[in-house]
Design a protein around this motif. Structure first.
Motif, PDB file in Angstrom:
ATOM      1  N   LYS A  36       8.705   3.848  -4.588  1.00 11.96           N
ATOM      2  CA  LYS A  36       8.173   5.022  -5.458  1.00 11.96           C
ATOM      3  C   LYS A  36       6.628   4.671  -5.801  1.00 11.96           C
ATOM      4  CE  LYS A  36      12.198   7.309  -7.652  1.00 11.96           C
ATOM      5  NZ  LYS A  36      12.660   7.588  -8.815  1.00 11.96           N
ATOM      6  N   ARG A  37       5.757   5.837  -5.733  1.00 14.94           N
ATOM      7  CA  ARG A  37       4.435   5.452  -6.080  1.00 14.94           C
ATOM      8  C   ARG A  37       4.170   6.893  -7.073  1.00 14.94           C
ATOM      9  NH1 ARG A  37       1.069   1.381  -3.633  1.00 14.94           N
ATOM     10  NH2 ARG A  37      -0.512   2.400  -5.179  1.00 14.94           N
ATOM     11  N   THR A  38       4.255   6.589  -8.269  1.00 18.37           N
ATOM     12  CA  THR A  38       4.044   7.823  -9.127  1.00 18.37           C
ATOM     13  C   THR A  38       2.628   8.493  -9.031  1.00 18.37           C
ATOM     14  OG1 THR A  38       4.091   6.343 -11.090  1.00 18.37           O
ATOM     15  CG2 THR A  38       6.079   7.490 -10.644  1.00 18.37           C
ATOM     16  N   ASP A  39       1.931   7.158  -8.994  1.00 22.35           N
ATOM     17  CA  ASP A  39       0.354   7.198  -8.876  1.00 22.35           C
ATOM     18  C   ASP A  39      -0.087   8.272  -7.889  1.00 22.35           C
ATOM     19  OD1 ASP A  39       0.984   5.168  -7.293  1.00 22.35           O
ATOM     20  OD2 ASP A  39      -0.837   4.343  -7.400  1.00 22.35           O
ATOM     21  N   VAL A  40       0.619   7.851  -6.839  1.00 26.59           N
ATOM     22  CA  VAL A  40       0.208   8.645  -5.531  1.00 26.59           C
ATOM     23  C   VAL A  40       0.721  10.010  -5.628  1.00 26.59           C
ATOM     24  CG1 VAL A  40       0.576   8.943  -3.083  1.00 26.59           C
ATOM     25  CG2 VAL A  40       0.293   6.523  -4.083  1.00 26.59           C
ATOM     26  N   ASN A  78       1.379  17.782  -3.689  1.00 28.94           N
ATOM     27  CA  ASN A  78       1.737  18.819  -2.811  1.00 28.94           C
ATOM     28  C   ASN A  78       2.204  18.314  -1.373  1.00 28.94           C
ATOM     29  OD1 ASN A  78       1.424  20.929  -4.665  1.00 28.94           O
ATOM     30  ND2 ASN A  78      -0.902  20.881  -4.102  1.00 28.94           N
ATOM     31  N   ILE A  79       1.924  17.057  -1.289  1.00 27.05           N
ATOM     32  CA  ILE A  79       2.308  16.429   0.079  1.00 27.05           C
ATOM     33  C   ILE A  79       3.662  15.827  -0.023  1.00 27.05           C
ATOM     34  CG2 ILE A  79       1.658  14.420   1.622  1.00 27.05           C
ATOM     35  CD1 ILE A  79      -1.003  14.556   0.731  1.00 27.05           C
ATOM     36  N   TYR A  80       4.399  16.158   1.063  1.00 24.76           N
ATOM     37  CA  TYR A  80       5.984  15.876   1.069  1.00 24.76           C
ATOM     38  C   TYR A  80       6.441  14.752   0.432  1.00 24.76           C
ATOM     39  CZ  TYR A  80      10.424  14.982   3.218  1.00 24.76           C
ATOM     40  OH  TYR A  80      11.826  14.906   3.379  1.00 24.76           O
ATOM     41  N   ASN A  81       6.101  13.518   0.919  1.00 16.07           N
ATOM     42  CA  ASN A  81       6.744  12.231   0.785  1.00 16.07           C
ATOM     43  C   ASN A  81       5.814  11.358  -0.223  1.00 16.07           C
ATOM     44  OD1 ASN A  81       5.044  11.346   2.391  1.00 16.07           O
ATOM     45  ND2 ASN A  81       6.044   9.608   2.881  1.00 16.07           N
ATOM     46  N   SER A  82       4.800  11.949  -1.073  1.00 14.04           N
ATOM     47  CA  SER A  82       3.959  11.124  -1.870  1.00 14.04           C
ATOM     48  C   SER A  82       4.642  10.447  -2.859  1.00 14.04           C
ATOM     49  CB  SER A  82       3.057  12.318  -2.566  1.00 14.04           C
ATOM     50  OG  SER A  82       3.519  13.247  -3.548  1.00 14.04           O
ATOM     51  N   LEU A  83       5.756  10.847  -3.494  1.00 15.36           N
ATOM     52  CA  LEU A  83       6.381  10.062  -4.545  1.00 15.36           C
ATOM     53  C   LEU A  83       7.147   8.834  -3.977  1.00 15.36           C
ATOM     54  CD1 LEU A  83       7.470   9.743  -7.528  1.00 15.36           C
ATOM     55  CD2 LEU A  83       9.426  10.966  -6.976  1.00 15.36           C
ATOM     56  N   GLY A 120       5.176   4.410  -0.918  1.00 14.94           N
ATOM     57  CA  GLY A 120       4.881   3.201  -1.148  1.00 14.94           C
ATOM     58  C   GLY A 120       5.468   2.152  -0.188  1.00 14.94           C
ATOM     59  N   PHE A 121       5.032   0.887   0.090  1.00 11.57           N
ATOM     60  CA  PHE A 121       5.495  -0.248   0.755  1.00 11.57           C
ATOM     61  C   PHE A 121       4.968  -1.419   0.246  1.00 11.57           C
ATOM     62  CE2 PHE A 121       1.863   1.364   3.091  1.00 11.57           C
ATOM     63  CZ  PHE A 121       1.015   0.087   3.246  1.00 11.57           C
ATOM     64  N   SER A 122       5.867  -2.632   0.332  1.00 14.16           N
ATOM     65  CA  SER A 122       5.241  -4.088   0.225  1.00 14.16           C
ATOM     66  C   SER A 122       6.267  -4.738   0.919  1.00 14.16           C
ATOM     67  CB  SER A 122       5.602  -4.007  -1.489  1.00 14.16           C
ATOM     68  OG  SER A 122       5.061  -5.556  -1.940  1.00 14.16           O
ATOM     69  N   THR A 123       5.550  -5.644   1.671  1.00 14.63           N
ATOM     70  CA  THR A 123       6.679  -6.433   2.605  1.00 14.63           C
ATOM     71  C   THR A 123       5.677  -7.625   2.788  1.00 14.63           C
ATOM     72  OG1 THR A 123       7.684  -6.547   4.595  1.00 14.63           O
ATOM     73  CG2 THR A 123       5.654  -5.255   4.800  1.00 14.63           C
ATOM     74  N   THR A 124       6.272  -8.789   3.488  1.00 12.50           N
ATOM     75  CA  THR A 124       5.705 -10.127   3.871  1.00 12.50           C
ATOM     76  C   THR A 124       6.164 -10.172   5.356  1.00 12.50           C
ATOM     77  OG1 THR A 124       5.905 -11.039   1.768  1.00 12.50           O
ATOM     78  CG2 THR A 124       5.700 -12.394   3.527  1.00 12.50           C
ATOM     79  N   GLY A 144       1.006  -1.277   0.068  1.00  8.07           N
ATOM     80  CA  GLY A 144       0.147   0.028   0.034  1.00  8.07           C
ATOM     81  C   GLY A 144       0.792   1.201   0.097  1.00  8.07           C
ATOM     82  N   TRP A 145       0.355   2.208   0.577  1.00 10.12           N
ATOM     83  CA  TRP A 145       1.215   3.682   0.525  1.00 10.12           C
ATOM     84  C   TRP A 145       0.317   4.506   1.706  1.00 10.12           C
ATOM     85  CZ3 TRP A 145      -1.563   7.960  -0.236  1.00 10.12           C
ATOM     86  CH2 TRP A 145      -3.373   7.704  -0.775  1.00 10.12           C
ATOM     87  N   HIS A 146       1.416   5.412   2.282  1.00  8.32           N
ATOM     88  CA  HIS A 146       1.274   6.368   3.316  1.00  8.32           C
ATOM     89  C   HIS A 146       2.011   7.484   2.876  1.00  8.32           C
ATOM     90  CE1 HIS A 146       1.623   7.289   7.828  1.00  8.32           C
ATOM     91  NE2 HIS A 146       0.563   8.215   7.374  1.00  8.32           N
TER      92      HIS A 146
END
Length: 765
Positions: A703-707, A713-718, A721-725, A668-670
């Motif tokens: 990286k999450r270019t879609d986000v 305008n949000i600081y770390n939007s690029l 992302g995260f993906s883990t098990t 997902g992403w945050h």
């Protein structure tokens, strides 16, 4: 033989002219034992002197008669005395003036009046029957057509007419038969022709001789045919017309008063059998006679025995038995059979060709569809192997009832977990018509019905194997659980299984009541519950637990009520369907609904519920609205909302949250403006029920270019992302979990944080 007959003619000088045996004036009952005993024995031979003088003159006949008369006088005088006393005490029938007095009557009267020895009666009869000097076959051939004509016109059996002609006329050699072809001594005239001869009549207790007019016939055939007419118009003989059993006809002749001799019928039978006169009957009679001796239902078979004899059997070699519907006479089943020997039938019907092989003795297997029905049996001979053409049938009138059969067993009748468990089977042939099934609890104290329960029968192949002839044996089982209610407490019950024609369990019934009983315990008013889990996400509130009570039958509706902790007021209620909880049942086996006490539901958040801390009340009620006659239990567990602080650009989304039993896969992403100077990113696994942390892991952002395109305008939007098990640990299993994403400046992830709560929940197996 002629010599003996000539002596008879000589006696006619004193009245013995007609040698007929018609009982015109004879008594109903003859008890002259001395005479009857002599009649029952036949002379085995004729004296040589008689045989040598067949054609002798009248004078030589007189000499021969004198010799025989002397011999006869040597008979014991006691016999003569006995004969006289019997004669004097006879009851006399009204005289039939159309007939001569009869051969036996004349001989007997002469013996009684000492005009001859009593043995003459037997001697004349035996010699007349046994003589071989007479042309017997010629006489038989000469009277055959007349005897058969008598059957065709009047229904007098040919064999009996022939035997009477032989016996009455002395094989056609009596004076009346030789001069007038009158074989039976019928008086009057025939077509104006007659002869006058002296004859004996019985008046006022004594024999007298009179001259009488006797019919004169052109030939023997007319005499026999006229004899048939005589029997037909004389009402006393109406019962023998049309009969086809010669023994029955001769017996009726004797009982109707045709002859005085008690052995008259036996004498006729002897002639018929010795000279096979029954072949005449067989040639003109289409005999079809039968008898059903027995028809007995024995377990799973119908045992039938009897016989069927017919003259058609010569050309109809195939034998069958049919079961027909007793009402419609429609064929139900047919059975090909082999006939059995019946000597008794042949003795009674020797002229029917198959009488010896006319019997049947069969065990017919009963099938399930035959029980409870009525049948009649039909015997058939057929020229066709399948029994469909060229047939002769005999339908027996006896109705054969195949009674219904039933078998049943109560395998289990016990109390478990505050329920009555009933299992068993009930098979009956009446189920074809009564297809409504019930189990009924019977109160043993009142012997009355407590309550009935409509059921569906279950498969029982074991019953079908044991009772293959019961219609529904394979579908005869029952297995039900009945909750114990308060009004059942302390009572003892039996169970009754029922098949009924009406849907309400009434109508034509087939019941079986089992002897086994159960007694209901007096129950406590138990009310137990526990709240397993409860949480709230951004869309729903989720609750799981159980609630068990005794009085579930009277309070069948289960409702969950959500209460606001701050105000103690209801904000929402929902009706739930209980689920099984075997763990609760093991812990509380005596509470009525412990096995089905669980609840597990998710409720969409309403505006009244959002952002509020909630608790839950579980309620069982008598009515669906849950506002009266209810039992409650309140859970202390608090369900708190998780609220994301979305100010200053704190946004996230869980794209995938999946557990495969080995690991929890998260992606997902945050993104958050406050992530500035917070280089550490953690994913924290939370226990949904307790809102406590189970495990945390550090992740590296991707990286999450879609986000970034969505939130430039949000600081770390690029790089949000995260993906883990996450490898599953024991403390995670069996729990519902959700995930927090956290940015922090603390390497341990505890200080200076910005969190985002993902609403998804996953159960870890």
């Amino acid at each position: 033989m002629k010599n003996i007959l000539q002596k008879t003619v000589l006696v006619s000088a004193v009245g013995l002219v007609t040698m007929t045996t018609h009982k015109a004036i004879a008594a109903d009952t003859i008890k002259d034992n001395s005479v009857s005993s002599k009649l029952s024995s036949e002379s085995s031979s004729t004296s040589s002197s008689s045989a040598s003088s067949e054609n002798s003159s009248t004078s030589s006949s007189v000499t021969s008669w004198s010799t025989e008369n002397k011999i006869e006088k040597e008979v014991d005088k006691k016999q003569t005395t006995s004969s006289e006393s019997v004669l004097n005490n006879e009851t006399i029938l009204k005289q039939n003036t159309e007939m001569g007095p009869g051969y036996y009557a004349v001989v007997k009267s002469l013996a009684a009046t000492n005009k001859m020895g009593p043995g003459y009666y037997a001697v004349v009869k035996s010699r007349m029957l046994m003589s071989r000097s007479t042309n017997t076959q010629g006489f038989i051939d000469g009277i055959r057509s007349g005897a058969i004509a008598g059957w065709s016109k009047y229904g007098v059996l040919p064999s009996v007419s022939g035997a009477q002609a032989i016996l009455e006329s002395g094989w056609g050699q009596s004076l009346l038969s030789t001069q007038a072809n009158n074989l039976f001594g019928i008086k009057g005239d025939y077509n104006g022709q007659s002869v006058t001869m002296p004859t004996q009549e019985y008046y006022n207790g004594q024999w007298v001789t009179i001259n009488a007019q006797f019919r004169k016939y052109p030939s023997w055939n007319e005499s026999i045919e006229d004899h048939g007419r005589f029997l037909a118009v004389n009402s006393r003989y109406g019962n023998l017309l049309g009969k086809i059993n010669y023994k029955e006809v001769t017996s009726l002749l004797q009982s109707d008063g045709y002859a005085t001799a008690p052995t008259y019928a036996a004498s006729l039978n002897r002639i018929i059998e010795d000279y096979h006169l029954y072949d005449w009957d067989n040639s003109v009679i289409n005999a079809n006679v039968a008898d059903l001796n027995s028809a007995v239902v024995n377990g799973v078979t119908l045992q039938v025995s009897g016989w069927h004899a017919t003259t058609n059997a010569t050309n109809q070699k195939n034998s069958f038995l049919f079961l027909l519907d007793a009402n419609s006479k429609a064929e139900v089943k047919r059975y090909r059979i082999q006939r059995k020997n019946r000597q008794d039938v042949q003795n009674a019907y020797p002229y029917i060709s198959n009488s010896l092989n006319s019997g049947f003795d069969e065990n017919i297997p009963l099938t399930a569809d035959m029980y409870g029905k009525n049948f009649v049996l039909m015997s058939r001979y057929s020229s066709d192997y399948t029994g469909d053409t060229g047939v002769t049938d005999y339908l027996f009138n006896r109705v054969i009832n195949i009674p219904n059969i039933m078998a049943a067993s109560l395998d289990n009748f016990t109390i478990t977990n505050n329920k009555i468990k009933i299992a068993g089977w009930h098979a009956t042939s009446t189920s074809r018509n009564a297809n409504n099934n019930y189990l009924i609890l019977m109160d043993t104290a009142t012997n009355r019905e407590y309550k009935r329960y409509k059921i569906s029968r279950t498969s029982r192949p074991d019953v079908a194997a044991a009772y293959p002839n019961i219609l529904n044996a394979g579908k005869s089982g029952f297995e039900v659980e009945i909750p114990i209610t308060r009004d059942m407490q302390g009572k003892t019950f039996k169970v009754l299984s029922r098949y009924a024609t009406q849907s309400n369990g009434e109508g034509s019934l087939s019941d079986v009541i089992f002897n086994k009983t159960v007694t209901m315990p007096k129950q406590k008013n138990e009310n137990k519950a526990d709240f397993d889990e409860g949480w709230m996400d951004d869309k729903q509130v989720h609750v799981q637990g159980w609630h068990a009570i005794d009085d579930i039958v009277n309070k069948p509706y289960h409702t969950l009520i959500f209460m606001d902790v701050a105000t103690n007021r209801e904000v929402h209620r929902v009706s739930v369907q209980n689920v099984k909880r075997a763990d609760v049942n093991r812990a509380y086996p005596n509470i009525s609904n412990s096995l089905n006490s669980g609840f597990n539901t998710s409720v969409n958040l309403t505006n009244k519920m959002k952002n509020k801390t909630l608790y839950v009340i579980s309620r069982y009620s008598r009515d669906k609205n849950a506002d009266s006659q209810y039992i409650d239990i309140q859970f202390n567990h608090k369900i708190t909302p998780v609220v994301n602080n979305t100010s200053n650009g704190n946004i996230g989304h869980m794209d995938s949250q999946i557990s495969d039993g080995q690991a929890l896969k998260l992606s997902g992403w945050h993104t958050a403006n406050e992530s500035t100077n917070k280089p550490y990113h953690y994913l924290i696994i939370m226990d949904r029920n307790t809102n406590t942390e189970i495990k945390r892991i550090k992740v590296t952002n991707t990286k999450r270019t879609d986000v970034h395109n969505a939130y430039p305008n949000i600081y770390n939007s690029l790089n949000s992302g995260f993906s883990t098990t996450v490898k599953l640990t024991n403390n995670m299993k069996g729990k519902n979990v959700y995930v927090l994403s956290r940015y922090t400046s603390d390497p341990a992830g505890n200080l200076n944080t910005v969190d985002y709560y993902f609403g998804q929940t996953t159960f870890i197996n």
